[in-house]
Design a protein around this motif. Structure first.
Motif, PDB file in Angstrom:
ATOM      1  N   LEU A  53       0.825  -1.208   0.000  1.00  0.00           N
ATOM      2  CA  LEU A  53       0.000   0.000   0.000  1.00  0.00           C
ATOM      3  C   LEU A  53       0.858   1.257   0.000  1.00  0.00           C
ATOM      4  O   LEU A  53       0.362   2.362  -0.179  1.00  0.00           O
ATOM      5  CB  LEU A  53      -0.928   0.012   1.228  1.00  0.00           C
ATOM      6  N   ASN A  87     -11.560   0.699   6.735  1.00  0.00           N
ATOM      7  CA  ASN A  87     -11.545   0.883   5.273  1.00  0.00           C
ATOM      8  C   ASN A  87     -12.547  -0.053   4.598  1.00  0.00           C
ATOM      9  O   ASN A  87     -12.282  -0.614   3.540  1.00  0.00           O
ATOM     10  CB  ASN A  87     -10.134   0.691   4.707  1.00  0.00           C
ATOM     11  N   GLN A 101     -13.887 -10.004  -0.899  1.00  0.00           N
ATOM     12  CA  GLN A 101     -12.459 -10.089  -0.604  1.00  0.00           C
ATOM     13  C   GLN A 101     -11.908 -11.468  -0.989  1.00  0.00           C
ATOM     14  O   GLN A 101     -10.813 -11.581  -1.529  1.00  0.00           O
ATOM     15  CB  GLN A 101     -12.205  -9.808   0.886  1.00  0.00           C
ATOM     16  N   TYR A 104     -11.308 -11.495  -4.640  1.00  0.00           N
ATOM     17  CA  TYR A 104     -10.083 -10.782  -5.043  1.00  0.00           C
ATOM     18  C   TYR A 104      -8.848 -11.672  -4.876  1.00  0.00           C
ATOM     19  O   TYR A 104      -7.842 -11.461  -5.546  1.00  0.00           O
ATOM     20  CB  TYR A 104      -9.889  -9.511  -4.216  1.00  0.00           C
TER      21      TYR A 104
ATOM     22  N   GLY B  90     -13.188   6.130   0.208  1.00  0.00           N
ATOM     23  CA  GLY B  90     -13.552   5.316   1.364  1.00  0.00           C
ATOM     24  C   GLY B  90     -12.435   4.362   1.777  1.00  0.00           C
ATOM     25  O   GLY B  90     -12.593   3.607   2.729  1.00  0.00           O
ATOM     26  N   ARG B  91     -11.370   4.370   1.041  1.00  0.00           N
ATOM     27  CA  ARG B  91     -10.172   3.553   1.274  1.00  0.00           C
ATOM     28  C   ARG B  91     -10.394   2.059   1.076  1.00  0.00           C
ATOM     29  O   ARG B  91      -9.507   1.266   1.346  1.00  0.00           O
ATOM     30  CB  ARG B  91      -9.586   3.818   2.666  1.00  0.00           C
ATOM     31  N   HIS B  92     -11.602   1.645   0.630  1.00  0.00           N
ATOM     32  CA  HIS B  92     -11.779   0.209   0.417  1.00  0.00           C
ATOM     33  C   HIS B  92     -11.154  -0.251  -0.897  1.00  0.00           C
ATOM     34  O   HIS B  92     -11.152  -1.445  -1.205  1.00  0.00           O
ATOM     35  CB  HIS B  92     -13.243  -0.231   0.551  1.00  0.00           C
ATOM     36  N   GLU B  94      -8.218  -0.396  -1.018  1.00  0.00           N
ATOM     37  CA  GLU B  94      -7.119  -1.188  -0.441  1.00  0.00           C
ATOM     38  C   GLU B  94      -7.440  -2.687  -0.447  1.00  0.00           C
ATOM     39  O   GLU B  94      -6.536  -3.511  -0.475  1.00  0.00           O
ATOM     40  CB  GLU B  94      -6.831  -0.710   0.989  1.00  0.00           C
ATOM     41  N   GLU B  95      -8.751  -3.011  -0.424  1.00  0.00           N
ATOM     42  CA  GLU B  95      -9.135  -4.429  -0.504  1.00  0.00           C
ATOM     43  C   GLU B  95      -8.561  -5.053  -1.772  1.00  0.00           C
ATOM     44  O   GLU B  95      -8.131  -6.202  -1.774  1.00  0.00           O
ATOM     45  CB  GLU B  95     -10.669  -4.570  -0.511  1.00  0.00           C
ATOM     46  N   MET B  96      -8.598  -4.295  -2.852  1.00  0.00           N
ATOM     47  CA  MET B  96      -8.082  -4.801  -4.128  1.00  0.00           C
ATOM     48  C   MET B  96      -6.559  -4.709  -4.184  1.00  0.00           C
ATOM     49  O   MET B  96      -5.889  -5.587  -4.702  1.00  0.00           O
ATOM     50  CB  MET B  96      -8.705  -4.017  -5.296  1.00  0.00           C
ATOM     51  N   LEU B  97      -6.034  -3.604  -3.642  1.00  0.00           N
ATOM     52  CA  LEU B  97      -4.589  -3.371  -3.769  1.00  0.00           C
ATOM     53  C   LEU B  97      -3.754  -4.375  -2.975  1.00  0.00           C
ATOM     54  O   LEU B  97      -2.635  -4.691  -3.366  1.00  0.00           O
ATOM     55  CB  LEU B  97      -4.243  -1.940  -3.327  1.00  0.00           C
TER      56      LEU B  97
END
Lengths: 313, 257
Positions: A53, A87, A101, A104, B90-92, B94-97
């Motif tokens: 990140l 998040n 999730q 993904y 919303g910073r979600h 990050e779920e993908m990243l």
């Protein structure tokens, strides 16, 4: 086998802030590892780099032997992250969040649904599975982020202040759950401001301050280095005057309580003997400060004092 | 790259995007239908009667393909920019990243989401158009392929906008100051043969002109420009924009510090 190996890791942000100054860290597979440090020390930056990140400036990171520079997909597949900030997609349902999730991470929908039920039940969220995340309490959102991080059954679980803002009952139940998954073989790295949490859960600890690791050892070794503990003694009868405890550092707190410092030169037996000589009966006693917290403050303050001295020279 | 992993990840993003469009249908599906109905009433029915024939067709028939394409363009762009920026905000995202899926999968998933919404809105606007005028599709393959390719182009453009956007204002600047003028000047309401030669040449620099005209050719069989050139230009845009999206995600622009 190392779950995580960090070598000479640096990060300098665009504004020139040097968040990490070449840290080295190794976490054994199966360990329960605490990463402590004051706000702004570099903990979240380090975690961000490990989880892709945050872009690193230099250095290497390996997760179960997979280098994030040339084997990122395999490295990412090993990690589950519970970030510091909430998040979640607050407009999506609890079930969708964990099932997505899983998707993904490449799990098919059937497997994802089976696992979602398992982890949502274990984290006591199954009854709320159709609720949108926005309607959950703070503690539930934290638990949902743990369920989401576990859905692909990672070998390394990283929790960045997972119990921040949750009540003590939920915090204790989360501790139990984390112990259980660690015993089942998941390596856990935990950052927390509740040092009692780290002392209770973790076998190894690293303390990071100002982008540098200033302590890194087994928890028991670190705690053994403490040469000084403060005990609060409750007396059966009120004190008429301050007693004389020769050789001890002590002070009166109120009419029936005193604080006594036990350092390397004294034992508890000697303290009890001194109290008995004064005709004082001990009703109960407790350790005043969290030992790890004391060590932590000592290390961080010591480093700050050293820095001030160096700059003064 | 693990193909099975990325296939399941792609299906997940597409499903999530589709459900998002359906869940907020009042925001995603209804407004374009209402807006296009107003266009048909005002420009087609009221003003159009006085304009007469354009390109060999009633004015209403002439603008129908352009209005359908306009809704396809704005909705494919709007879907991706709002969805991906919302995830960033919303910073979600990050779920993908943090997941092992490839950056290409993230892009393709969101593009398919944009294409799906564009197709749904395009179909609805076509139904509205049929309430006002008769339309027969002269070249079905060209019609469908140009809708799909145009929505891919603008989904990719929306993705780039979302990557760079830092606040909600940033996702409305491009649609307001770039997309809308280019669409209005892209031959939706007129044939560029009406323009002086200089402005005809200037119009040829507007990519939307090629999409609108190729789509109009697919439905009505008439166009101001060469269809093969339209396909070439749209294809080049797809390749360039996809490469740009991939480069931005690989470098972490706007999403990684």
């Amino acid at each position: 086998m190392h779950a995580l190996t960090i070598s000479k890791l640096t990060k300098t942000y665009g504004n020139g802030k040097e968040a990490l100054k070449g840290i080295d860290l190794s976490v054994d597979a199966g360990d329960f590892y605490a990463l402590l440090g004051p706000n702004g020390a570099g903990k979240t930056t380090a975690i961000g780099i490990v989880c892709s990140l945050v872009n690193k400036t230099s250095g290497t990171v390996e997760i179960f032997g997979h280098n994030i520079d040339d084997d990122l997909e395999a490295a990412k597949a090993c990690i589950g992250l519970v970030p510091q900030e909430i998040n979640l997609n607050l407009f999506d349902s609890v079930l969708n969040i964990v099932v997505n999730q899983a998707g993904y991470y490449g799990l098919d929908r059937k497997t994802a649904l089976i696992r979602a039920e398992r982890y949502l039940r274990e984290l006591r969220l199954w009854d709320r599975r159709h609720d949108i995340a926005r309607n959950l309490s703070g503690g539930m959102k934290r638990r949902l982020m743990i369920a989401r991080a576990l859905i692909h059954e990672p070998k390394l679980l990283i929790l960045d202040e997972p119990t921040a803002g949750v009540d003590i009952e939920i915090r204790r139940s989360m501790w139990e759950y984390l112990r259980k998954i660690n015993e089942a073989g998941t390596t856990i790295i935990l950052t927390t401001h509740y040092l009692e949490e780290a002392e209770s859960l973790c076998r190894h600890v690293a303390i990071i301050d100002d982008g540098t690791i200033i302590e890194n050892a087994r928890m028991s070794t670190v705690l053994r280095r403490l040469q000084r503990e403060i005990f609060v003694i409750s007396l059966r009868n009120p004190l008429l005057s301050l007693p004389q405890l020769d050789g001890f550092d002590y002070k009166q707190i109120d009419e029936a309580e005193i604080e006594v410092v036990i350092d390397a030169g004294h034992t508890l037996n000697e303290m009890f003997a001194a109290l008995t000589t004064q005709g004082l009966e001990v009703q109960s006693m407790r350790n005043k400060a969290n030992r790890l917290e004391e060590l932590f403050m000592g290390l961080v303050d010591g480093k700050a004092a050293e820095a001030a001295k160096t700059s003064g020279n | 790259m693990n193909l099975a992993l990325n296939w399941n990840a792609l299906k997940t993003i597409v499903r999530k995007e589709f459900l998002r469009v359906v869940r907020i249908w009042v925001q995603t599906i209804v407004p374009p239908a209402i807006m296009m109905t107003l266009y048909f009433i005002i420009f087609g029915s009221l003003i159009g009667k006085r304009i007469g024939v354009m390109g060999g067709f009633d004015y209403m028939q002439f603008i129908a393909p352009g209005l359908i394409m306009m809704s396809v363009i704005t909705n494919s762009y709007g879907n991706v920019v709002s969805s991906f920026f919302g995830a960033k905000f919303g910073r979600h995202v990050e779920e993908m990243l943090v997941s092992p899926m490839s950056n290409a999968t993230i892009i393709i998933g969101h593009v398919i989401g944009g294409v799906v919404r564009a197709a749904m809105v395009g179909a609805l606007v076509t139904a509205v158009a049929l309430a006002f005028t008769n339309l027969t599709v002269a070249h079905p393959l060209i019609t469908i392929s140009m809708v799909l390719m145009s929505s891919v182009v603008f989904s990719l453009a929306g993705f780039i906008n979302a990557v760079y956007a830092r606040k909600f204002d940033d996702i409305s600047i491009v649609p307001t100051f770039v997309l809308t003028p280019l669409t209005y000047l892209g031959g939706v309401f007129y044939s560029i043969t009406l323009l002086p030669e200089f402005w005809q040449k200037v119009s040829m620099g507007n990519p939307i002109l090629y999409m609108v005209n190729a789509f109009r050719y697919g439905i009505l069989g008439v166009s101001d420009i060469s269809i093969s050139r339209a396909y070439l230009i749209v294809s080049i845009f797809i390749v360039l924009l996809f490469s740009a999206c991939l480069g931005l995600l690989n470098r972490g622009v706007g999403i990684r510090e």
